[in-house]
Design a protein around this motif. Structure first.
Motif, short mmCIF file in Angstrom:
data_model
loop_
_atom_site.label_atom_id
_atom_site.label_comp_id
_atom_site.label_asym_id
_atom_site.label_seq_id
_atom_site.Cartn_x
_atom_site.Cartn_y
_atom_site.Cartn_z
N ASP A 20 41.60 44.49 30.07
CA ASP A 20 40.27 45.09 30.25
C ASP A 20 39.32 44.65 29.15
O ASP A 20 38.11 44.51 29.38
CB ASP A 20 40.37 46.62 30.26
CG ASP A 20 41.06 47.15 31.51
OD1 ASP A 20 41.12 46.42 32.51
OD2 ASP A 20 41.54 48.30 31.47
N VAL A 23 37.50 41.57 30.18
CA VAL A 23 36.44 41.86 31.15
C VAL A 23 35.21 42.42 30.43
O VAL A 23 34.07 42.03 30.71
CB VAL A 23 36.93 42.84 32.23
CG1 VAL A 23 35.80 43.17 33.20
CG2 VAL A 23 38.12 42.25 32.99
N GLU A 24 35.45 43.31 29.48
CA GLU A 24 34.34 43.88 28.70
C GLU A 24 33.61 42.79 27.92
O GLU A 24 32.37 42.77 27.86
CB GLU A 24 34.88 44.94 27.73
CG GLU A 24 35.42 46.19 28.43
CD GLU A 24 36.11 47.13 27.47
OE1 GLU A 24 36.00 46.91 26.23
OE2 GLU A 24 36.76 48.08 27.94
N THR A 27 31.47 40.48 30.23
CA THR A 27 30.27 41.07 30.82
C THR A 27 29.21 41.43 29.79
O THR A 27 28.18 42.01 30.14
CB THR A 27 30.65 42.32 31.65
OG1 THR A 27 31.43 43.21 30.84
CG2 THR A 27 31.45 41.93 32.87
N LYS A 28 29.43 41.07 28.54
CA LYS A 28 28.39 41.25 27.52
C LYS A 28 27.27 40.24 27.77
O LYS A 28 27.55 39.07 28.05
CB LYS A 28 28.96 41.06 26.12
CG LYS A 28 29.89 42.16 25.66
CD LYS A 28 30.43 41.88 24.26
CE LYS A 28 31.34 43.00 23.78
NZ LYS A 28 31.90 42.71 22.43
N LYS A 183 38.38 40.34 39.20
CA LYS A 183 38.18 41.31 38.12
C LYS A 183 36.71 41.42 37.73
O LYS A 183 36.19 42.51 37.46
CB LYS A 183 39.00 40.89 36.89
CG LYS A 183 40.48 41.17 36.99
CD LYS A 183 40.81 42.55 36.47
CE LYS A 183 42.31 42.76 36.36
NZ LYS A 183 42.64 44.12 35.91
N LEU A 184 36.04 40.27 37.70
CA LEU A 184 34.65 40.23 37.23
C LEU A 184 33.65 40.73 38.27
O LEU A 184 32.62 41.31 37.91
CB LEU A 184 34.28 38.80 36.83
CG LEU A 184 34.79 38.28 35.50
CD1 LEU A 184 34.54 36.79 35.39
CD2 LEU A 184 34.12 39.01 34.34
N PRO A 186 32.98 43.15 40.35
CA PRO A 186 32.30 44.45 40.36
C PRO A 186 31.41 44.71 39.15
O PRO A 186 30.63 45.66 39.15
CB PRO A 186 33.46 45.47 40.39
CG PRO A 186 34.69 44.69 40.69
CD PRO A 186 34.44 43.32 40.18
N HIS A 187 31.54 43.87 38.11
CA HIS A 187 30.88 44.17 36.84
C HIS A 187 29.72 43.25 36.51
O HIS A 187 29.11 43.38 35.44
CB HIS A 187 31.91 44.09 35.70
CG HIS A 187 33.10 44.99 35.89
ND1 HIS A 187 33.03 46.35 35.74
CD2 HIS A 187 34.38 44.70 36.26
CE1 HIS A 187 34.22 46.88 35.98
NE2 HIS A 187 35.05 45.91 36.30
N VAL A 188 29.42 42.31 37.39
CA VAL A 188 28.35 41.36 37.12
C VAL A 188 27.21 41.55 38.12
O VAL A 188 27.30 42.37 39.04
CB VAL A 188 28.87 39.90 37.18
CG1 VAL A 188 29.90 39.65 36.07
CG2 VAL A 188 29.49 39.58 38.54
N GLY A 193 28.43 38.34 41.71
CA GLY A 193 29.64 39.00 42.21
C GLY A 193 30.00 38.56 43.61
O GLY A 193 31.17 38.33 43.92
#
Length: 252
Positions: A20, A23-24, A27-28, A183-184, A186-188, A193
């Motif tokens: 995780d 992933v954090e 996404t910075k 993994k990425l 949902p967070h971009v 995405g």
């Protein structure tokens, strides 16, 4: 097939999930351009690696030269900053048929699978450039991550084991790419995405193609060798890594 069904065999194949913390880090905002730049280079490297396998193990010089000519406009754009990236889709084609050498028992299967992979990876290369243009990210040279080299240093030196090992490495690289896109996603940004999700099916097939080629060419049980590289790959993904890239390890 939904995303969960597509990812199930990949998650079983990989010996570790992406942390995780990666992933954090990915996404910075300050890492956004590096994420896309490294993805771009990964697509080119995937094409180059597949082409190397065809040229070394399956075809004669004439076909080898045709393959090199196919890749040239993409390499010139990256390494020499030559050409307009918008013209690259028209360059993504072979100028002639690629014929296997008569002494290559597995040549046609290797050619069929790798030529399709190259076409798709070069198309993805162009799609990443479209994303970079959309987000106003200019291309610049970056240093390679430790990941691929960390896998390939374990490849045996004698044939056909060397080829089998390279194919296993290819399977892990494609599988990890697929897992990280999922993994990425949902967070971009939603547009990015959606692009990542669109890549899953081909990346999943690429890993399967590499693995089936390795199994067929070896002609014997290679489960121990697959497991060995699985452990090597997992260590690269889960251990401390100060150089953030698409395939980097745990952020230091």
């Amino acid at each position: 097939m939904n995303t969960a069904e597509l990812l199930a065999p990949i998650n079983t194949f990989l010996h570790a999930t992406t942390p995780d913390a990666w992933v954090e880090e990915a996404t910075k905002p300050e890492n956004f351009s590096m994420l896309l730049l490294d993805h771009l280079i990964c697509e080119l490297k995937a094409s180059q690696s597949a082409m190397f396998l065809i040229r070394k193990y399956a075809v004669d010089k004439e076909s080898s030269d045709a393959l090199l000519a196919w890749l040239q406009p993409f390499e010139q754009y990256v390494y020499k900053r030559e050409g307009d990236w918008r013209d690259l889709p028209s360059k993504n084609k072979l100028s002639k048929s690629v014929i296997p050498r008569s002494d290559s028992k597995y040549g046609q299967d290797l050619i069929d699978k790798m030529v399709l992979l190259i076409k798709e990876e070069l198309h993805h290369f162009y799609q990443v450039l479209e994303m970079m243009d959309h987000f106003d990210i200019e291309y610049r040279s970056i240093t390679p991550s430790r990941y691929a080299k960390g896998l390939l240093r374990h490849v045996k030196t004698h044939e056909p084991d060397a080829l089998v090992d390279k194919l296993i490495c290819g399977a892990y690289i494609e599988a990890r790419s697929c897992e990280r896109f999922a993994k990425l996603a949902p967070h971009v940004d939603a547009k990015l995405g959606e692009f990542y999700i669109s890549l899953l099916r081909s990346e999943a097939r690429h890993y399967q193609d590499y693995l089936s080629l390795a199994t067929d060419i070896a002609g014997k049980d290679i489960s121990e060798r697959i497991a060995y590289f699985g452990e090597v790959e997992a260590e690269l993904i889960t251990t401390s890594d100060s150089d953030f890239k698409f395939h980097s390890g745990l952020p230091a």
